[in-house]
Design a protein around this motif. Structure first.
Motif, mmCIF file in Angstrom:
data_model
loop_
_atom_site.group_PDB
_atom_site.id
_atom_site.type_symbol
_atom_site.label_atom_id
_atom_site.label_comp_id
_atom_site.label_asym_id
_atom_site.label_seq_id
_atom_site.Cartn_x
_atom_site.Cartn_y
_atom_site.Cartn_z
ATOM 1 N N LEU A 1 31.506 52.104 37.783
ATOM 2 C CA LEU A 1 32.260 53.106 37.145
ATOM 3 C C LEU A 1 32.459 54.337 38.171
ATOM 4 O O LEU A 1 33.467 55.135 37.955
ATOM 5 N N GLU A 2 31.601 54.227 39.165
ATOM 6 C CA GLU A 2 31.686 55.331 40.421
ATOM 7 C C GLU A 2 33.383 55.062 40.968
ATOM 8 O O GLU A 2 33.651 56.123 41.620
ATOM 9 N N LYS A 3 33.687 54.146 40.829
ATOM 10 C CA LYS A 3 35.034 53.578 41.475
ATOM 11 C C LYS A 3 36.195 53.857 40.507
ATOM 12 O O LYS A 3 37.439 53.493 40.981
ATOM 13 N N CYS A 4 35.904 54.481 39.325
ATOM 14 C CA CYS A 4 37.379 54.442 38.435
ATOM 15 C C CYS A 4 38.375 55.296 38.748
ATOM 16 O O CYS A 4 39.289 55.371 38.037
ATOM 17 N N ASP A 5 38.301 56.317 39.827
ATOM 18 C CA ASP A 5 39.173 57.159 40.370
ATOM 19 C C ASP A 5 40.069 56.191 41.166
ATOM 20 O O ASP A 5 41.283 56.911 41.624
ATOM 21 N N LYS A 6 39.705 55.192 41.590
ATOM 22 C CA LYS A 6 40.434 54.279 42.486
ATOM 23 C C LYS A 6 41.525 53.421 41.976
ATOM 24 O O LYS A 6 41.352 52.909 41.224
ATOM 25 N N TRP A 7 42.612 53.424 42.998
ATOM 26 C CA TRP A 7 43.844 52.402 42.433
ATOM 27 C C TRP A 7 43.606 50.978 42.279
ATOM 28 O O TRP A 7 43.816 50.035 41.748
ATOM 29 N N ASP A 8 42.396 50.628 43.286
ATOM 30 C CA ASP A 8 41.791 49.162 43.456
ATOM 31 C C ASP A 8 40.809 48.905 42.654
ATOM 32 O O ASP A 8 40.251 48.042 42.849
ATOM 33 N N PHE A 9 40.550 49.502 41.575
ATOM 34 C CA PHE A 9 39.367 49.336 40.754
ATOM 35 C C PHE A 9 39.691 48.212 40.085
ATOM 36 O O PHE A 9 40.458 47.817 39.515
ATOM 37 N N ASP A 10 38.378 47.392 39.991
ATOM 38 C CA ASP A 10 38.357 46.115 39.384
ATOM 39 C C ASP A 10 37.813 45.901 38.061
ATOM 40 O O ASP A 10 36.678 46.136 37.942
ATOM 41 N N VAL A 11 38.840 45.982 37.072
ATOM 42 C CA VAL A 11 38.358 46.036 35.719
ATOM 43 C C VAL A 11 37.883 44.734 35.194
ATOM 44 O O VAL A 11 36.970 44.546 34.302
ATOM 45 N N PHE A 12 38.098 43.613 35.819
ATOM 46 C CA PHE A 12 37.376 42.494 35.510
ATOM 47 C C PHE A 12 35.807 42.201 36.220
ATOM 48 O O PHE A 12 34.850 41.777 35.434
ATOM 49 N N GLU A 13 35.604 42.983 37.093
ATOM 50 C CA GLU A 13 34.184 43.495 37.685
ATOM 51 C C GLU A 13 33.274 44.346 36.407
ATOM 52 O O GLU A 13 32.223 43.850 36.069
ATOM 53 N N LEU A 14 34.247 45.197 36.011
ATOM 54 C CA LEU A 14 33.356 46.108 34.951
ATOM 55 C C LEU A 14 33.305 45.151 33.367
ATOM 56 O O LEU A 14 32.216 45.292 32.853
#
Length: 568
Positions: free
Chosen positions: A247-260
């Motif tokens: 979740l710390e990376k949720c501001d990034k365009w390359d966020f990985d929703v499948f990792e979440l």
């Protein structure tokens, strides 16, 4: 008489295109809006345009001005400009069909700019007014044509749809297959529906005042807080650390929703929504009942169907993309807290109950869903109707019950507006409205206060079509998922002996070709326009989108070089 004048005047210059646009737009307006031909006497011919008295007076005044003005007084059309970095890679090339078509390079260039026929014709008329040595009588005639075309650009249902997606147009994209064009036309334009033009909103100032009263006061500080996070369910300390790291990376365009998705054991939607509600401090600012919101998010997540694409993972991806626009791209500076709350909730529910079948299928199959909503934004109406009906009739999940009536009513109104705005057939309508608003308000947040609904709809819709602009690996993953869902629909259409919808035939559809057409006609123009308001979108998203387009074009080129019958 108007058509005859236009044909006589424009034909010799090679721009009969302008008259074609005028006649076709006029026919559409007569058919869709009930505009009747004028009754100027027995000699009136069918198909002439009839304008309201007020508009006719406005045109008459324009003609008087044209008579008195210098020959070069008409404004020149805007020169098409390239986006930073040289614009879209592999910009649309056009190939002519064997039928009669305009041969003017100026027209072709405007068509490639995704202009509609009426907009192209208006630009042509403006160019002629600027460059040709005209008599006063000819200048009046052409000025009249231009004024009518301008009026049609504003009012006609199809006037904002690019010429390349209008079936009667003779130009085609050279590297986009016809099936993709049919898909874009049937899913992103109202070409198959009859819709009345929007009526002028009344009591606009009163409405603006009511909405302003509901907004929370905008402050100069950030709308986000950064501590006190928890989850809407119990997990081990180890899992909590893993989820928090994602979740710390949720501001990034390359966020990985499948990792979440993996980290949360398929609870990614409620996790992301809960996280953002805390991050923007919305529980405290609206005194939201945490127990009811926790139950509601779980309920919503369960309402999503297990389809290849329109599932709660897609909803999470859209929600995270909305957060990128709000945080990294700075859209939150144009919104108050109640708008942010409504936007987050709209992203959460925007595809609730989607069965993997598009509106075209439901309409053609005359399903119960289509009949109930009279073929009007079938899925979108179903989504909002389903969730609000369930929420308001179940006290355990009815978090709206704790809010002031004015707030809950306004939130529901905004959510409905945004979700209905994800109907792809309204794409060009909303894009034109956003452009018109930006031209007026620019980057001044105070000027957007009266047009906040336009911004909210555009943010959610842009997030909804953002997959091709994501990192290539994720873009390919989403492209494969959406096509698999389309193929399941196509198989069902074959079984029911219905016409197979565009891009739904697994035997003929090529992924690379679908992505090229989708990016060029829909996604790239949208992101370029949103990037004018939010520069980070152009810097980050458009750059990646153009790289992805180049990849798909290379794939298509490689496929075309393979010998016939060779294996993939």
């Amino acid at each position: 008489m108007l058509k005859a004048t236009a044909v006589a005047f424009l034909g010799g210059v090679g721009v009969g295109y302008g008259v074609w646009a005028l006649m076709n737009e006029g026919k559409r307006k007569i058919g869709a809006d009930g505009v009747q031909s004028p009754r100027a006497g027995a000699g009136s011919s069918k198909g002439q345009l009839s304008l309201p008295p007020a508009k006719r007076r406005s045109l008459d005044m324009g003609l008087v001005g044209a008579l008195a003005s210098p020959r070069n007084s008409a404004p020149a059309p805007e020169t098409p400009t390239k986006s930073p970095g040289g614009g879209i890679k592999g910009s649309p090339r056009v190939a002519r069909s064997s039928s009669t078509a305009p041969t003017n390079p100026f027209i072709d260039e405007l068509v490639k700019q995704n202009m509609s026929p009426a907009e192209v014709a208006e630009s042509v008329a403006a160019k002629l007014l600027e460059t040709l040595p005209l008599s006063d009588e000819d200048r009046v005639s052409l000025s009249y044509v231009r004024c009518v075309l301008h009026d049609l650009c504003l009012d006609s249902t199809m006037s904002h749809v690019p010429a390349l997606l209008q079936g009667s147009h003779s130009l085609q994209m050279e590297d986009v297959d016809p099936d993709t064009v049919r898909y874009l036309r049937s899913n992103f334009t109202p070409v198959d529906s009859v819709r009345k033009a929007k009526s002028v909103k009344s009591l606009k100032s009163v409405t603006k005042g009511m909405r302003f009263a509901l907004r929370l006061q905008r402050t100069s500080t950030s709308k986000m807080v950064s501590s006190g996070y928890d989850l809407p369910y119990q997990v081990s300390q180890e899992d909590m650390q893993r989820i928090s790291s994602v979740l710390e990376k949720c501001d990034k365009w390359d966020f990985d929703v499948f990792e979440l998705k993996e980290a949360t054991a398929n609870r990614e939607l409620r996790t992301m929504a809960w996280h953002l509600l805390q991050r923007y401090d919305l529980f405290q600012k609206f005194s939201l009942d945490k127990a009811k919101m926790m139950a509601w998010l779980s309920y919503v997540e369960d309402l999503y169907c297990d389809t290849p694409y329109h599932n709660h993972t897609h909803a999470t991806d859209v929600l995270q993309t909305v957060n990128f626009f709000l945080s990294t791209a700075g859209a939150s500076e144009y919104l108050s807290e109640i708008h942010i709350l409504a936007l987050i909730l709209a992203a959460v529910v925007h595809d609730v109950g989607h069965d993997g079948l598009n509106n075209t299928f439901h309409k053609n199959a005359m399903t119960e869903r289509a009949i109930f909503f009279n073929d009007q934004s079938i899925q979108e109406n179903f989504h909002v109707s389903t969730i609000f009906s369930a929420t308001l009739n179940n006290d355990e999940i009815n978090w709206l019950s704790q809010m002031a009536p004015a707030q809950s009513t306004e939130i529901r109104r905004m959510v409905i507006s945004m979700v209905l705005g994800t109907d792809m057939t309204t794409h060009f309508t909303h894009l034109k409205e956003f452009k018109s608003t930006f031209d007026q308000a620019g980057n001044d947040a105070s000027e957007w206060e009266a047009h906040v609904d336009v911004l909210l709809v555009q943010i959610l819709h842009t997030a909804d079509i953002s997959n091709p602009a994501k990192p290539l690996g994720k873009a390919k993953e989403w492209a494969g998922r959406v096509l698999e869902e389309y193929f399941v629909q196509g198989d069902k259409e074959k079984e029911m002996r219905l016409s197979v919808s565009p891009m739904c035939n697994r035997d003929t559809t090529v992924m690379a070709q679908t992505q090229i057409g989708f990016i060029k006609v829909i996604v790239h123009p949208t992101f370029e326009l949103v990037g004018q308001l939010l520069p980070e979108v152009r810097k980050t998203c458009v750059t990646m989108l153009e790289d992805n387009l180049e990849y798909w074009q290379e794939q298509t080129a490689q496929q075309s070089q393979k010998p016939a019958g060779s294996a993939d």
